[in-house]
Design a protein around this motif. Sequence first.
Motif, PDB file in Angstrom:
ATOM      1  N   ILE A 109      14.773   0.024   1.368  1.00  0.00           N
ATOM      2  CA  ILE A 109      13.979  -1.039   1.996  1.00  0.00           C
ATOM      3  C   ILE A 109      13.763  -0.745   3.486  1.00  0.00           C
ATOM      4  CG2 ILE A 109      13.948  -3.485   2.613  1.00  0.00           C
ATOM      5  CD1 ILE A 109      15.529  -4.026   0.043  1.00  0.00           C
ATOM      6  N   GLY A 110      14.837  -0.303   4.164  1.00  0.00           N
ATOM      7  CA  GLY A 110      14.730   0.002   5.586  1.00  0.00           C
ATOM      8  C   GLY A 110      13.744   1.117   5.859  1.00  0.00           C
ATOM      9  N   ALA A 111      13.769   2.155   5.028  1.00  0.00           N
ATOM     10  CA  ALA A 111      12.834   3.270   5.208  1.00  0.00           C
ATOM     11  C   ALA A 111      11.396   2.805   5.041  1.00  0.00           C
ATOM     12  CB  ALA A 111      13.154   4.379   4.215  1.00  0.00           C
ATOM     13  N   ASP A 112      11.144   1.971   4.043  1.00  0.00           N
ATOM     14  CA  ASP A 112       9.794   1.475   3.807  1.00  0.00           C
ATOM     15  C   ASP A 112       9.301   0.647   4.987  1.00  0.00           C
ATOM     16  OD1 ASP A 112       7.516   0.984   1.872  1.00  0.00           O
ATOM     17  OD2 ASP A 112       8.147  -1.084   2.256  1.00  0.00           O
ATOM     18  N   LEU A 113      10.168  -0.239   5.512  1.00  0.00           N
ATOM     19  CA  LEU A 113       9.779  -1.069   6.654  1.00  0.00           C
ATOM     20  C   LEU A 113       9.547  -0.234   7.905  1.00  0.00           C
ATOM     21  CD1 LEU A 113      12.251  -4.079   6.189  1.00  0.00           C
ATOM     22  CD2 LEU A 113       9.785  -4.067   5.769  1.00  0.00           C
ATOM     23  N   LEU A 114      10.399   0.783   8.114  1.00  0.00           N
ATOM     24  CA  LEU A 114      10.250   1.629   9.294  1.00  0.00           C
ATOM     25  C   LEU A 114       8.949   2.414   9.249  1.00  0.00           C
ATOM     26  CD1 LEU A 114      11.381   2.785  11.913  1.00  0.00           C
ATOM     27  CD2 LEU A 114      12.638   4.467  10.565  1.00  0.00           C
ATOM     28  N   VAL A 115       8.614   2.981   8.092  1.00  0.00           N
ATOM     29  CA  VAL A 115       7.372   3.747   7.964  1.00  0.00           C
ATOM     30  C   VAL A 115       6.167   2.833   8.174  1.00  0.00           C
ATOM     31  CG1 VAL A 115       5.921   5.034   6.361  1.00  0.00           C
ATOM     32  CG2 VAL A 115       8.348   5.532   6.502  1.00  0.00           C
ATOM     33  N   ARG A 116       6.211   1.644   7.591  1.00  0.00           N
ATOM     34  CA  ARG A 116       5.096   0.707   7.777  1.00  0.00           C
ATOM     35  C   ARG A 116       4.936   0.305   9.243  1.00  0.00           C
ATOM     36  NH1 ARG A 116       5.232  -3.829   2.918  1.00  0.00           N
ATOM     37  NH2 ARG A 116       5.092  -2.371   1.165  1.00  0.00           N
ATOM     38  N   GLY A 117       6.042  -0.087   9.858  1.00  0.00           N
ATOM     39  CA  GLY A 117       5.968  -0.528  11.250  1.00  0.00           C
ATOM     40  C   GLY A 117       5.585   0.586  12.195  1.00  0.00           C
ATOM     41  N   ALA A 118       6.218   1.762  12.031  1.00  0.00           N
ATOM     42  CA  ALA A 118       5.927   2.883  12.924  1.00  0.00           C
ATOM     43  C   ALA A 118       4.501   3.381  12.732  1.00  0.00           C
ATOM     44  CB  ALA A 118       6.918   4.016  12.672  1.00  0.00           C
ATOM     45  N   GLY A 119       4.056   3.457  11.466  1.00  0.00           N
ATOM     46  CA  GLY A 119       2.688   3.886  11.213  1.00  0.00           C
ATOM     47  C   GLY A 119       1.682   2.914  11.804  1.00  0.00           C
ATOM     48  N   GLY A 120       1.928   1.602  11.643  1.00  0.00           N
ATOM     49  CA  GLY A 120       1.024   0.606  12.211  1.00  0.00           C
ATOM     50  C   GLY A 120       1.013   0.634  13.722  1.00  0.00           C
ATOM     51  N   LEU A 121       2.197   0.764  14.336  1.00  0.00           N
ATOM     52  CA  LEU A 121       2.284   0.817  15.791  1.00  0.00           C
ATOM     53  C   LEU A 121       1.589   2.060  16.328  1.00  0.00           C
ATOM     54  CD1 LEU A 121       3.564  -0.737  18.194  1.00  0.00           C
ATOM     55  CD2 LEU A 121       5.492   0.846  18.033  1.00  0.00           C
ATOM     56  N   GLY A 122       1.796   3.190  15.630  1.00  0.00           N
ATOM     57  CA  GLY A 122       1.152   4.424  16.057  1.00  0.00           C
ATOM     58  C   GLY A 122      -0.359   4.317  16.014  1.00  0.00           C
ATOM     59  N   ARG A 123      -0.889   3.707  14.930  1.00  0.00           N
ATOM     60  CA  ARG A 123      -2.340   3.562  14.838  1.00  0.00           C
ATOM     61  C   ARG A 123      -2.878   2.599  15.888  1.00  0.00           C
ATOM     62  NH1 ARG A 123      -1.105   4.592   9.406  1.00  0.00           N
ATOM     63  NH2 ARG A 123      -0.439   2.445   9.031  1.00  0.00           N
ATOM     64  N   THR A 124      -2.090   1.569  16.219  1.00  0.00           N
ATOM     65  CA  THR A 124      -2.511   0.621  17.246  1.00  0.00           C
ATOM     66  C   THR A 124      -2.724   1.313  18.590  1.00  0.00           C
ATOM     67  OG1 THR A 124      -1.346  -1.209  16.176  1.00  0.00           O
ATOM     68  CG2 THR A 124      -1.863  -1.461  18.520  1.00  0.00           C
ATOM     69  N   PHE A 125      -1.809   2.245  18.926  1.00  0.00           N
ATOM     70  CA  PHE A 125      -1.901   2.956  20.202  1.00  0.00           C
ATOM     71  C   PHE A 125      -2.627   4.294  20.070  1.00  0.00           C
ATOM     72  CE2 PHE A 125       1.695   0.119  21.044  1.00  0.00           C
ATOM     73  CZ  PHE A 125       1.320  -0.391  22.281  1.00  0.00           C
ATOM     74  N   GLY A 126      -3.135   4.600  18.873  1.00  0.00           N
ATOM     75  CA  GLY A 126      -3.877   5.832  18.684  1.00  0.00           C
ATOM     76  C   GLY A 126      -3.026   7.068  18.543  1.00  0.00           C
ATOM     77  N   LEU A 127      -1.732   6.912  18.209  1.00  0.00           N
ATOM     78  CA  LEU A 127      -0.860   8.074  18.045  1.00  0.00           C
ATOM     79  C   LEU A 127      -0.973   8.628  16.631  1.00  0.00           C
ATOM     80  CD1 LEU A 127       2.395   6.793  19.790  1.00  0.00           C
ATOM     81  CD2 LEU A 127       0.739   8.417  20.703  1.00  0.00           C
ATOM     82  N   SER A 128      -0.856   9.944  16.519  1.00  0.00           N
ATOM     83  CA  SER A 128      -0.870  10.562  15.204  1.00  0.00           C
ATOM     84  C   SER A 128       0.447  10.306  14.492  1.00  0.00           C
ATOM     85  CB  SER A 128      -1.083  12.071  15.341  1.00  0.00           C
ATOM     86  OG  SER A 128       0.069  12.678  15.888  1.00  0.00           O
ATOM     87  N   GLY A 129       0.433  10.518  13.168  1.00  0.00           N
ATOM     88  CA  GLY A 129       1.656  10.384  12.397  1.00  0.00           C
ATOM     89  C   GLY A 129       2.729  11.338  12.868  1.00  0.00           C
ATOM     90  N   LEU A 130       2.327  12.545  13.277  1.00  0.00           N
ATOM     91  CA  LEU A 130       3.293  13.527  13.775  1.00  0.00           C
ATOM     92  C   LEU A 130       4.000  13.008  15.016  1.00  0.00           C
ATOM     93  CD1 LEU A 130       4.610  16.328  13.861  1.00  0.00           C
ATOM     94  CD2 LEU A 130       2.629  17.111  15.176  1.00  0.00           C
ATOM     95  N   MET A 131       3.230  12.469  15.967  1.00  0.00           N
ATOM     96  CA  MET A 131       3.823  11.984  17.205  1.00  0.00           C
ATOM     97  C   MET A 131       4.775  10.824  16.940  1.00  0.00           C
ATOM     98  SD  MET A 131       4.058  12.531  20.405  1.00  0.00           S
ATOM     99  CE  MET A 131       2.693  13.661  20.623  1.00  0.00           C
ATOM    100  N   VAL A 132       4.382   9.937  16.031  1.00  0.00           N
ATOM    101  CA  VAL A 132       5.258   8.815  15.672  1.00  0.00           C
ATOM    102  C   VAL A 132       6.536   9.334  15.025  1.00  0.00           C
ATOM    103  CG1 VAL A 132       5.468   6.756  14.215  1.00  0.00           C
ATOM    104  CG2 VAL A 132       3.338   7.195  15.434  1.00  0.00           C
TER     105      VAL A 132
END
Length: 364
Positions: free
Chosen positions: A17-40
């Motif tokens: 569950i933690g991994a799923d939430l982290l990927v969702r949150g980090a991916g969403g935050l990265g897209r909000t600031f325009g960061l690539s998945g690699l950078m996140v």
Amino acid sequence: MLTQLLITAAGLVLLTIGADLLVRGAGGLGRTFGLSGLMVGLTVVALGTSAPEIAVSVGASAAGRGGIAVGNVVGSNIFNVLVVLGVSSLILPMAIERQLVRLDIWVMLAVSVLPIPLALNGIISRREGFALLALLMVYFGLLAWVAKRDHSDALVEALPARSASIPMNLFLIGLGVGGLVVGADLLVDGASVIARSFGVSELVIGLTLIAAGTSLPELATSVVASLKGERDMAVGNVIGSNIVNILAVMGAAAVTNDLPIDPGVLRFDFPVMIAVALVCLPIFFTGGRISRLEGSVLVFYYLLYLTYLGLSATEHALQESFGLTVVTVVVPLTAIAMIAGWVTGRQKGAQPLPGSSNRPPGAH
């Protein structure tokens, strides 16, 4: 025993569950600031999934058990490359971004070598711990500079986002990290008690369960990221976590208390960690991806590593011949196969995987 099995199962559930939430949150935050998945993956996710290592190593150092702190870092880095990358690639071949082969893999190699000169006097001091933490800040600063300079690999124009998206994504990241930390702690505790009930020594538990247990967030996060199509985040998580483990985890543990380094760690564990980092080189240069075959080779090497640890811990008569066979036969044959694959990939001009963000410099 039933209680420990339930605790272990609860740890696995929380990790997932933690991994799923982290990927969702980090991916969403990265897209909000325009960061690539690699950078996140190299920053936010790497720091989040390394939280268990930080907690375990700092706690062990504060309790005067520096050997556990050092062993946790070394074992986790070995586990990350051989198991996390290997298993993730078996699920879905991993895309390799250009930035990884230009910068981050070389940083990981340099950082992997760094503990050896620091530990030659038998200790990693508080001053050296502060230096490691300072180097982490330098690395993150370098990532920010690369992101600003090279729009094609690390930073793109940020898309407009609703004001609620940032706090919500931060909440998901925090919740995910909390789940990973608690889940890893429950899993390690439960598995350790079960192992002791079967007569497994504390040494074997420390070399395997503790290191692997604190690395399970990396495994869970990279597997979930892979299944969600965030393959660059999955690879970046492993490379970033290995860098963070040495600079942040070992650094924070040394700042907490001087870390004594056993001579055996210098002779065996540090060299194995460096060798595992070197294994990434031919794999990362074969056509812009980590194939399922290469992933299976990584997992196979971890099984060899566990076998050697078991033979060594029990002082088995086959320990020396097994180690000699691996060094003189298995490793050279694997190296030849990897080099042949690299040459073949270059000759064929292998293309990146569909969905990979590998683009030539300057492309937008």
